[in-house]
Design a protein around this motif. Structure first.
Motif, PDB file in Angstrom:
ATOM      1  N   SER A 118       0.823  -1.218   0.000  1.00 44.63           N
ATOM      2  CA  SER A 118       0.000   0.000   0.000  1.00 44.63           C
ATOM      3  C   SER A 118       0.858   1.269   0.000  1.00 44.63           C
ATOM      4  O   SER A 118       0.325   2.371  -0.098  1.00 44.63           O
ATOM      5  CB  SER A 118      -0.945   0.003   1.208  1.00 44.63           C
ATOM      6  OG  SER A 118      -0.198   0.071   2.415  1.00 44.63           O
ATOM      7  N   GLY A 119       2.175   1.105   0.117  1.00 49.20           N
ATOM      8  CA  GLY A 119       3.069   2.254   0.093  1.00 49.20           C
ATOM      9  C   GLY A 119       3.183   2.973   1.427  1.00 49.20           C
ATOM     10  O   GLY A 119       3.745   4.065   1.503  1.00 49.20           O
ATOM     11  N   LYS A 120       2.669   2.365   2.477  1.00 51.82           N
ATOM     12  CA  LYS A 120       2.738   2.993   3.807  1.00 51.82           C
ATOM     13  C   LYS A 120       4.098   2.822   4.456  1.00 51.82           C
ATOM     14  O   LYS A 120       4.461   3.586   5.342  1.00 51.82           O
ATOM     15  CB  LYS A 120       1.638   2.429   4.700  1.00 51.82           C
ATOM     16  CG  LYS A 120       0.252   2.808   4.238  1.00 51.82           C
ATOM     17  CD  LYS A 120      -0.818   2.212   5.111  1.00 51.82           C
ATOM     18  CE  LYS A 120      -2.197   2.593   4.558  1.00 51.82           C
ATOM     19  NZ  LYS A 120      -3.268   1.886   5.245  1.00 51.82           N
ATOM     20  N   SER A 121       4.840   1.815   4.032  1.00 53.77           N
ATOM     21  CA  SER A 121       6.213   1.640   4.518  1.00 53.77           C
ATOM     22  C   SER A 121       7.036   0.962   3.428  1.00 53.77           C
ATOM     23  O   SER A 121       6.497   0.391   2.488  1.00 53.77           O
ATOM     24  CB  SER A 121       6.244   0.828   5.819  1.00 53.77           C
ATOM     25  OG  SER A 121       5.851  -0.502   5.586  1.00 53.77           O
ATOM     26  N   THR A 122       8.331   1.079   3.577  1.00 49.81           N
ATOM     27  CA  THR A 122       9.251   0.501   2.602  1.00 49.81           C
ATOM     28  C   THR A 122       9.976  -0.672   3.239  1.00 49.81           C
ATOM     29  O   THR A 122      10.438  -0.564   4.378  1.00 49.81           O
ATOM     30  CB  THR A 122      10.287   1.556   2.156  1.00 49.81           C
ATOM     31  OG1 THR A 122       9.582   2.681   1.635  1.00 49.81           O
ATOM     32  CG2 THR A 122      11.206   1.010   1.087  1.00 49.81           C
ATOM     33  N   PRO A 123      10.088  -1.767   2.511  1.00 50.29           N
ATOM     34  CA  PRO A 123      10.788  -2.924   3.074  1.00 50.29           C
ATOM     35  C   PRO A 123      12.262  -2.616   3.321  1.00 50.29           C
ATOM     36  O   PRO A 123      12.867  -1.829   2.596  1.00 50.29           O
ATOM     37  CB  PRO A 123      10.661  -3.996   1.989  1.00 50.29           C
ATOM     38  CG  PRO A 123       9.618  -3.528   1.057  1.00 50.29           C
ATOM     39  CD  PRO A 123       9.561  -2.050   1.176  1.00 50.29           C
ATOM     40  N   PRO A 124      12.851  -3.258   4.328  1.00 51.57           N
ATOM     41  CA  PRO A 124      14.297  -3.115   4.520  1.00 51.57           C
ATOM     42  C   PRO A 124      15.043  -3.856   3.403  1.00 51.57           C
ATOM     43  O   PRO A 124      14.461  -4.703   2.724  1.00 51.57           O
ATOM     44  CB  PRO A 124      14.542  -3.759   5.893  1.00 51.57           C
ATOM     45  CG  PRO A 124      13.381  -4.656   6.118  1.00 51.57           C
ATOM     46  CD  PRO A 124      12.230  -4.082   5.362  1.00 51.57           C
ATOM     47  N   PRO A 125      16.304  -3.547   3.225  1.00 53.40           N
ATOM     48  CA  PRO A 125      17.076  -4.163   2.129  1.00 53.40           C
ATOM     49  C   PRO A 125      17.020  -5.688   2.109  1.00 53.40           C
ATOM     50  O   PRO A 125      16.914  -6.292   1.040  1.00 53.40           O
ATOM     51  CB  PRO A 125      18.499  -3.658   2.366  1.00 53.40           C
ATOM     52  CG  PRO A 125      18.332  -2.377   3.105  1.00 53.40           C
ATOM     53  CD  PRO A 125      17.111  -2.556   3.956  1.00 53.40           C
ATOM     54  N   GLU A 126      17.088  -6.322   3.268  1.00 54.46           N
ATOM     55  CA  GLU A 126      17.081  -7.788   3.279  1.00 54.46           C
ATOM     56  C   GLU A 126      15.765  -8.363   2.750  1.00 54.46           C
ATOM     57  O   GLU A 126      15.748  -9.439   2.154  1.00 54.46           O
ATOM     58  CB  GLU A 126      17.423  -8.352   4.664  1.00 54.46           C
ATOM     59  CG  GLU A 126      16.522  -7.918   5.792  1.00 54.46           C
ATOM     60  CD  GLU A 126      16.934  -6.616   6.479  1.00 54.46           C
ATOM     61  OE1 GLU A 126      16.301  -6.268   7.480  1.00 54.46           O
ATOM     62  OE2 GLU A 126      17.866  -5.954   6.006  1.00 54.46           O
ATOM     63  N   VAL A 127      14.676  -7.647   2.922  1.00 52.93           N
ATOM     64  CA  VAL A 127      13.393  -8.101   2.377  1.00 52.93           C
ATOM     65  C   VAL A 127      13.385  -7.925   0.859  1.00 52.93           C
ATOM     66  O   VAL A 127      12.898  -8.793   0.127  1.00 52.93           O
ATOM     67  CB  VAL A 127      12.207  -7.364   3.053  1.00 52.93           C
ATOM     68  CG1 VAL A 127      10.890  -7.677   2.347  1.00 52.93           C
ATOM     69  CG2 VAL A 127      12.113  -7.752   4.528  1.00 52.93           C
ATOM     70  N   PHE A 128      13.942  -6.815   0.391  1.00 48.28           N
ATOM     71  CA  PHE A 128      14.057  -6.624  -1.058  1.00 48.28           C
ATOM     72  C   PHE A 128      14.861  -7.758  -1.690  1.00 48.28           C
ATOM     73  O   PHE A 128      14.514  -8.264  -2.755  1.00 48.28           O
ATOM     74  CB  PHE A 128      14.727  -5.283  -1.385  1.00 48.28           C
ATOM     75  CG  PHE A 128      13.776  -4.122  -1.456  1.00 48.28           C
ATOM     76  CD1 PHE A 128      12.796  -4.061  -2.442  1.00 48.28           C
ATOM     77  CD2 PHE A 128      13.872  -3.085  -0.559  1.00 48.28           C
ATOM     78  CE1 PHE A 128      11.924  -2.986  -2.528  1.00 48.28           C
ATOM     79  CE2 PHE A 128      13.014  -2.005  -0.629  1.00 48.28           C
ATOM     80  CZ  PHE A 128      12.034  -1.946  -1.618  1.00 48.28           C
ATOM     81  N   VAL A 129      15.933  -8.158  -1.039  1.00 44.72           N
ATOM     82  CA  VAL A 129      16.762  -9.249  -1.565  1.00 44.72           C
ATOM     83  C   VAL A 129      15.941 -10.540  -1.635  1.00 44.72           C
ATOM     84  O   VAL A 129      16.011 -11.283  -2.622  1.00 44.72           O
ATOM     85  CB  VAL A 129      18.039  -9.437  -0.712  1.00 44.72           C
ATOM     86  CG1 VAL A 129      18.772 -10.706  -1.088  1.00 44.72           C
ATOM     87  CG2 VAL A 129      18.947  -8.225  -0.843  1.00 44.72           C
ATOM     88  N   LYS A 130      15.151 -10.798  -0.619  1.00 47.12           N
ATOM     89  CA  LYS A 130      14.324 -12.010  -0.624  1.00 47.12           C
ATOM     90  C   LYS A 130      13.276 -11.960  -1.736  1.00 47.12           C
ATOM     91  O   LYS A 130      13.020 -12.970  -2.388  1.00 47.12           O
ATOM     92  CB  LYS A 130      13.670 -12.212   0.741  1.00 47.12           C
ATOM     93  CG  LYS A 130      14.674 -12.631   1.804  1.00 47.12           C
ATOM     94  CD  LYS A 130      14.021 -12.804   3.149  1.00 47.12           C
ATOM     95  CE  LYS A 130      15.074 -13.159   4.211  1.00 47.12           C
ATOM     96  NZ  LYS A 130      14.466 -13.312   5.534  1.00 47.12           N
TER      97      LYS A 130
END
Length: 122
Positions: free
Chosen positions: A38-50
């Protein structure tokens, strides 16, 4: 953040997965996936990697830097090193010494030689 959330949602929906299923894969709670999408928060880098690993897409794609899932393809062109710059300076001085400065042909020949030298450095 909205674009990133939209991209994450498109990946999930395109794979016919629920938020709960993606949450299990990336190791967060379903409510977090909802906030990311929903764009309310941004994932941390480790989540982006996953995400990138699971959906087999590039980080550039996840960050919306490109619309190509494989990411940007760069034509790497390294900068001239200090040693190469010194060589170029020395070569320029050498070429200047070799030609008659009063001759119009000399100017074109010098420019051509220096261009060839630059190409050699690449």
């Amino acid at each position: 953040m909205e674009q990133i959330g939209k991209r994450l949602r498109e990946l999930r929906e395109g794979s016919r997965l629920t938020q709960t299923q993606v949450a299990e894969v990336v190791g967060v709670q379903q409510s977090r996936i909802n906030r990311y999408e929903s764009g309310k928060s941004t994932p941390p880098p480790e989540v982006f990697v996953k995400y990138a690993d699971f959906f087999d897409v590039s980080m550039d794609y996840l960050y919306c830097r490109t619309d190509k899932p494989q990411g940007r393809l760069y034509n790497f062109q390294p900068k001239v090193t200090a040693a190469q710059a010194i060589k170029h300076k020395d070569m320029k001085q050498f070429v200047e010494m070799c030609f008659d400065p009063k001759s119009p042909v000399s100017k074109r020949m010098k420019e051509t030689l220096l261009e060839l030298w630059k190409e050699q450095l690449k």
